[in-house]
Motif scaffolding. Structure first.
Motif, PDB file in Angstrom:
ATOM      1  N   ASP A 121       0.825  -1.222   0.000  1.00  0.00           N
ATOM      2  CA  ASP A 121       0.000   0.000   0.000  1.00  0.00           C
ATOM      3  C   ASP A 121       0.852   1.262   0.000  1.00  0.00           C
ATOM      4  OD1 ASP A 121      -2.333  -1.497   0.255  1.00  0.00           O
ATOM      5  OD2 ASP A 121      -2.158  -1.555   2.445  1.00  0.00           O
TER       6      ASP A 121
ATOM      7  N   GLY B 290       3.695   3.617  -1.624  1.00  0.00           N
ATOM      8  CA  GLY B 290       4.345   3.833  -2.912  1.00  0.00           C
ATOM      9  C   GLY B 290       5.468   4.841  -2.827  1.00  0.00           C
TER      10      GLY B 290
ATOM     11  N   PRO C  67       5.198  16.188   6.365  1.00  0.00           N
ATOM     12  CA  PRO C  67       3.954  15.506   6.718  1.00  0.00           C
ATOM     13  C   PRO C  67       3.380  14.744   5.530  1.00  0.00           C
ATOM     14  CG  PRO C  67       3.816  17.861   7.210  1.00  0.00           C
ATOM     15  CD  PRO C  67       5.079  17.645   6.457  1.00  0.00           C
ATOM     16  N   GLY C  68       2.652  13.693   5.831  1.00  0.00           N
ATOM     17  CA  GLY C  68       1.893  12.978   4.805  1.00  0.00           C
ATOM     18  C   GLY C  68       2.711  12.193   3.811  1.00  0.00           C
ATOM     19  N   THR C  69       3.905  11.749   4.202  1.00  0.00           N
ATOM     20  CA  THR C  69       4.735  11.015   3.247  1.00  0.00           C
ATOM     21  C   THR C  69       4.714   9.506   3.500  1.00  0.00           C
ATOM     22  OG1 THR C  69       6.583  11.629   4.660  1.00  0.00           O
ATOM     23  CG2 THR C  69       6.317  12.855   2.607  1.00  0.00           C
ATOM     24  N   GLY C  70       3.975   9.066   4.517  1.00  0.00           N
ATOM     25  CA  GLY C  70       3.821   7.625   4.727  1.00  0.00           C
ATOM     26  C   GLY C  70       4.558   7.080   5.939  1.00  0.00           C
ATOM     27  N   LYS C  71       4.973   7.960   6.869  1.00  0.00           N
ATOM     28  CA  LYS C  71       5.724   7.490   8.033  1.00  0.00           C
ATOM     29  C   LYS C  71       4.844   6.599   8.932  1.00  0.00           C
ATOM     30  CE  LYS C  71       6.919  11.799   9.081  1.00  0.00           C
ATOM     31  NZ  LYS C  71       6.367  12.480   7.887  1.00  0.00           N
ATOM     32  N   THR C  72       3.622   7.061   9.172  1.00  0.00           N
ATOM     33  CA  THR C  72       2.723   6.261  10.003  1.00  0.00           C
ATOM     34  C   THR C  72       2.379   4.947   9.296  1.00  0.00           C
ATOM     35  OG1 THR C  72       1.794   8.338  10.785  1.00  0.00           O
ATOM     36  CG2 THR C  72       0.552   6.353  11.294  1.00  0.00           C
ATOM     37  N   MET C  73       2.168   5.039   7.986  1.00  0.00           N
ATOM     38  CA  MET C  73       1.847   3.824   7.216  1.00  0.00           C
ATOM     39  C   MET C  73       2.960   2.795   7.353  1.00  0.00           C
ATOM     40  SD  MET C  73       0.485   5.070   3.521  1.00  0.00           S
ATOM     41  CE  MET C  73      -0.471   3.636   3.048  1.00  0.00           C
TER      42      MET C  73
ATOM     43  N   ASP D  70       4.605   9.344  17.387  1.00  0.00           N
ATOM     44  CA  ASP D  70       4.480  10.369  16.351  1.00  0.00           C
ATOM     45  C   ASP D  70       4.824  11.725  16.970  1.00  0.00           C
ATOM     46  OD1 ASP D  70       3.978  11.279  13.870  1.00  0.00           O
ATOM     47  OD2 ASP D  70       1.803  11.161  13.970  1.00  0.00           O
TER      48      ASP D  70
ATOM     49  N   ASN E 254       8.449  15.752  11.898  1.00  0.00           N
ATOM     50  CA  ASN E 254       8.556  16.651  10.742  1.00  0.00           C
ATOM     51  C   ASN E 254       9.588  17.725  11.053  1.00  0.00           C
ATOM     52  OD1 ASN E 254       6.218  15.376   9.802  1.00  0.00           O
ATOM     53  ND2 ASN E 254       4.915  16.858  10.841  1.00  0.00           N
TER      54      ASN E 254
ATOM     55  N   ILE F 275       1.925   5.939  -6.325  1.00  0.00           N
ATOM     56  CA  ILE F 275       0.923   6.273  -5.288  1.00  0.00           C
ATOM     57  C   ILE F 275      -0.448   6.514  -5.933  1.00  0.00           C
ATOM     58  CG2 ILE F 275       0.316   7.893  -3.432  1.00  0.00           C
ATOM     59  CD1 ILE F 275       3.356   8.319  -2.993  1.00  0.00           C
TER      60      ILE F 275
ATOM     61  N   HIS G  53      -3.830   4.435  -4.989  1.00  0.00           N
ATOM     62  CA  HIS G  53      -5.060   5.053  -4.483  1.00  0.00           C
ATOM     63  C   HIS G  53      -6.232   5.005  -5.457  1.00  0.00           C
ATOM     64  CE1 HIS G  53      -3.882   6.356  -0.508  1.00  0.00           C
ATOM     65  NE2 HIS G  53      -2.683   6.520  -1.013  1.00  0.00           N
TER      66      HIS G  53
ATOM     67  N   GLY H 241       2.324  12.019  -0.455  1.00  0.00           N
ATOM     68  CA  GLY H 241       1.417  10.873  -0.594  1.00  0.00           C
ATOM     69  C   GLY H 241       0.014  11.235  -0.138  1.00  0.00           C
ATOM     70  N   ALA H 242      -0.049  11.962   0.995  1.00  0.00           N
ATOM     71  CA  ALA H 242      -1.363  12.336   1.531  1.00  0.00           C
ATOM     72  C   ALA H 242      -2.074  13.290   0.570  1.00  0.00           C
ATOM     73  CB  ALA H 242      -1.201  12.989   2.899  1.00  0.00           C
TER      74      ALA H 242
HETATM   75  N1  LIG Z   1       4.002   6.779   0.301  1.00  0.00           N
HETATM   76  C1  LIG Z   1       2.671   6.674   0.326  1.00  0.00           C
HETATM   77  N2  LIG Z   1       2.024   5.746  -0.397  1.00  0.00           N
HETATM   78  C2  LIG Z   1       0.691   5.669  -0.400  1.00  0.00           C
HETATM   79  N3  LIG Z   1      -0.101   6.471   0.324  1.00  0.00           N
HETATM   80  C3  LIG Z   1       0.467   7.421   1.054  1.00  0.00           C
HETATM   81  C4  LIG Z   1       1.873   7.562   1.099  1.00  0.00           C
HETATM   82  N4  LIG Z   1       2.160   8.579   1.938  1.00  0.00           N
HETATM   83  C5  LIG Z   1       1.006   9.032   2.410  1.00  0.00           C
HETATM   84  N5  LIG Z   1      -0.034   8.353   1.899  1.00  0.00           N
HETATM   85  C6  LIG Z   1      -1.456   8.605   2.168  1.00  0.00           C
HETATM   86  O1  LIG Z   1      -1.523   9.663   3.097  1.00  0.00           O
HETATM   87  C7  LIG Z   1      -2.112   9.250   4.342  1.00  0.00           C
HETATM   88  C8  LIG Z   1      -1.315   9.837   5.472  1.00  0.00           C
HETATM   89  O2  LIG Z   1      -0.012   9.272   5.500  1.00  0.00           O
HETATM   90  P1  LIG Z   1       0.776   9.042   6.855  1.00  0.00           P
HETATM   91  O3  LIG Z   1      -0.134   9.254   8.026  1.00  0.00           O
HETATM   92  O4  LIG Z   1       1.489   7.755   6.796  1.00  0.00           O
HETATM   93  O5  LIG Z   1       1.791  10.227   6.759  1.00  0.00           O
HETATM   94  P2  LIG Z   1       2.871  10.692   7.826  1.00  0.00           P
HETATM   95  O6  LIG Z   1       4.148  10.807   7.101  1.00  0.00           O
HETATM   96  O7  LIG Z   1       2.827   9.825   9.023  1.00  0.00           O
HETATM   97  O8  LIG Z   1       2.321  12.127   8.140  1.00  0.00           O
HETATM   98  P3  LIG Z   1       2.460  13.029   9.448  1.00  0.00           P
HETATM   99  O9  LIG Z   1       3.890  13.415   9.542  1.00  0.00           O
HETATM  100  O10 LIG Z   1       1.554  14.174   9.116  1.00  0.00           O
HETATM  101  O11 LIG Z   1       1.981  12.184  10.604  1.00  0.00           O
HETATM  102  C9  LIG Z   1      -2.080   7.733   4.300  1.00  0.00           C
HETATM  103  O12 LIG Z   1      -3.153   7.191   5.006  1.00  0.00           O
HETATM  104  C10 LIG Z   1      -2.171   7.448   2.811  1.00  0.00           C
HETATM  105  O13 LIG Z   1      -3.507   7.469   2.383  1.00  0.00           O
END
Ligand SMILES: Nc1ncnc2c1ncn2[C@@H]1O[C@H](COP(=O)(O)OP(=O)(O)OP(=O)(O)O)[C@@H](O)[C@H]1O
Length: 411
Positions: free
Chosen positions: A152, A154, A194-200, A251, A298, A330, A334, A358-359
């Motif tokens: 999931d 990318g 933010p939103g680059t997939g760290k939590t994922m 986080d 971040n 990505i 999605h 990604g987000a």
């Molecule tokens: N590399 C990726 N591949 C696919 N989907 C992504 C990716 N990065 C982010 N997303 C999408 O964005 C959403 C948020 O990503 P995520 O929570 O992993 O970001 P993060 O890096 O932890 O952000 P933050 O720093 O804001 O906590 C995910 O649920 C997904 O839908």
């Protein structure tokens, strides 16, 4: 309170049968004048009473407010240990005092053993605290089996590989590490916008290793009462120990592990205490068994060096925004469940999404789907993606949600 002056007497009409016509008329006229005068006096008194009434009402409201404030200020937290016929046995937090207390009939039906409650000075239960007010539940998210997989994610294949080596291998091949005699890295720090997939990433590792995912938000830790941040950190590690194998994900670690500042406010001291607790938990980590820690930030530039020392978060992995190929991947991920028209070329679209995280791309695909629905279509066209892009870029003034000044770590 002063008593109100007595009311004016009711005017009496005295008519003597011996009076002549003119005298009677005069008596009636005087009587009428007196009545009008009394009426005016009563009107004035009524106005006074009404204004006094409204003053008193305000006073009552004010007292009610103060009473409420006093009540809320003196509440303590306790846990219900047992419900008996004579009431509830509760244990007050902090001093662990146990008392048997009466319950109102309404609370009797509502309460269960294990509930957290607010009690007043006389140990009477005022309210049942729901999960929202439970600091532990608020700061931690526990997921026994998260459903994110590596497939999931990318555009960050290198980062996935590094995290797997540092976190997955030691969990799955703990014996091999022991036999070779090396200690795997305790903690992995993911840093990037933010939103680059760290939590994922953290969720996917937990999923693929059948580990429990326990997330704690650093920002939640610092909002609590004095002493609670450190207690929550202890709870976090205890919980992970109980649930091993487990992946702890912290986080926004910068909230607790920012560089020391000169200010000596109690808030700072509290954050310091929380960080010291975190460091000491990590230092005593060797005997913790199958628990791995991943932290994310971040604001890498703000971190205290202490947290990056060997044996702590010594494996640093940067998770950047995706390049054009990553964005294409990505987009594919999605839109996997969407019907996409032939006029959509993901490589071409990805090339236009410079600076999207990604987000941002996830949001773009949802928005494009909404445009198709508005047009009563189930197939999503290139024009929908373009409209979505325009909307997102106008709403947020571009996809760059994080262009702050972070020194050399400008994301
Ligand atoms: N590399 C990726 N591949 C696919 N989907 C992504 C990716 N990065 C982010 N997303 C999408 O964005 C959403 C948020 O990503 P995520 O929570 O992993 O970001 P993060 O890096 O932890 O952000 P933050 O720093 O804001 O906590 C995910 O649920 C997904 O839908």
């Amino acid at each position: 309170m002063s008593r109100s002056p007595s009311l004016p007497d009711r005017p009496r009409l005295d008519l003597d049968p011996d009076m002549n016509e003119a005298e009677r008329l005069e008596a009636l006229r005087k009587h009428f004048e007196r009545i009008v005068q009394v009426n005016d006096e009563l009107d004035d008194r009524l106005d006074e009473a009404q204004s006094r009434r409204s003053d008193l009402r305000e006073e009552v409201d004010e007292l009610k407010r103060r009473n409420e404030a006093l009540k809320t200020a003196s509440l303590y937290i306790a846990t219900v240990e047992e419900l008996t016929e004579d009431g509830a046995v509760i244990k007050q937090h902090g001093n662990n005092q146990e008392v048997l207390t009466d319950l109102s009939p309404q609370l009797e039906d509502e309460l269960e053993a294990g509930d957290r409650v607010a009690i007043n000075d006389s140990f009477s239960v005022q309210t049942v605290l729901d999960d929202e007010t439970d600091a532990r539940a608020q700061a931690m998210e526990v997921d026994a089996s998260p459903d994110v997989t590596y497939a999931d994610i990318g555009g960050i294949d290198d980062q996935v590989r590094e995290v797997r080596e540092a976190v997955e291998d030691p969990l799955v091949n703990a014996d091999a590490f022991r036999e070779v005699g090396i200690t795997p890295p305790s903690g992995v720090l993911l840093h990037g916008p933010p939103g680059t997939g760290k939590t994922m990433l953290a969720k996917a590792v937990a999923n693929e290793t059948d580990a429990t995912f326990i997330k704690m938000a650093g920002s939640e830790l610092v909002r609590k009462f004095i002493g609670e941040g450190a207690r929550l950190v202890r709870d976090l590690f205890d919980l992970a120990g109980e649930r091993e194998p487990a992946v702890i994900f912290i986080d926004e670690i910068d909230a607790v592990a920012a560089k020391r500042t000169d200010s000596k406010t109690s808030g700072d001291a509290e954050v310091q205490r929380t960080m010291m607790q975190l460091l000491s938990e990590m230092d005593g980590f060797d005997d913790r068994g199958e628990v791995r820690i991943i932290a994310a930030t971040n604001r890498f530039d703000m971190l205290d060096e202490a947290i990056l020392r060997p044996g702590r978060f010594d494996r640093l992995i940067e998770v950047p925004k995706p390049g054009p190929e990553g964005r294409e991947r990505i987009l594919e991920i999605h839109t996997a469940d969407m019907t996409i028209a032939d006029d959509v070329d993901f490589a071409d679209l990805a090339a236009d999404l410079d600076d999207y995280s990604g987000a941002d791309i996830a949001a773009l695909t949802t928005e494009a789907g909404m445009f198709a629905i508005r047009d009563e279509r189930t197939t999503v066209r290139r024009a929908d993606f373009d409209d979505a892009r325009e909307k997102i870029e106008t709403d947020t003034e571009g996809p760059v949600f994080n262009d702050g000044e972070f020194g050399r770590y400008q994301y």
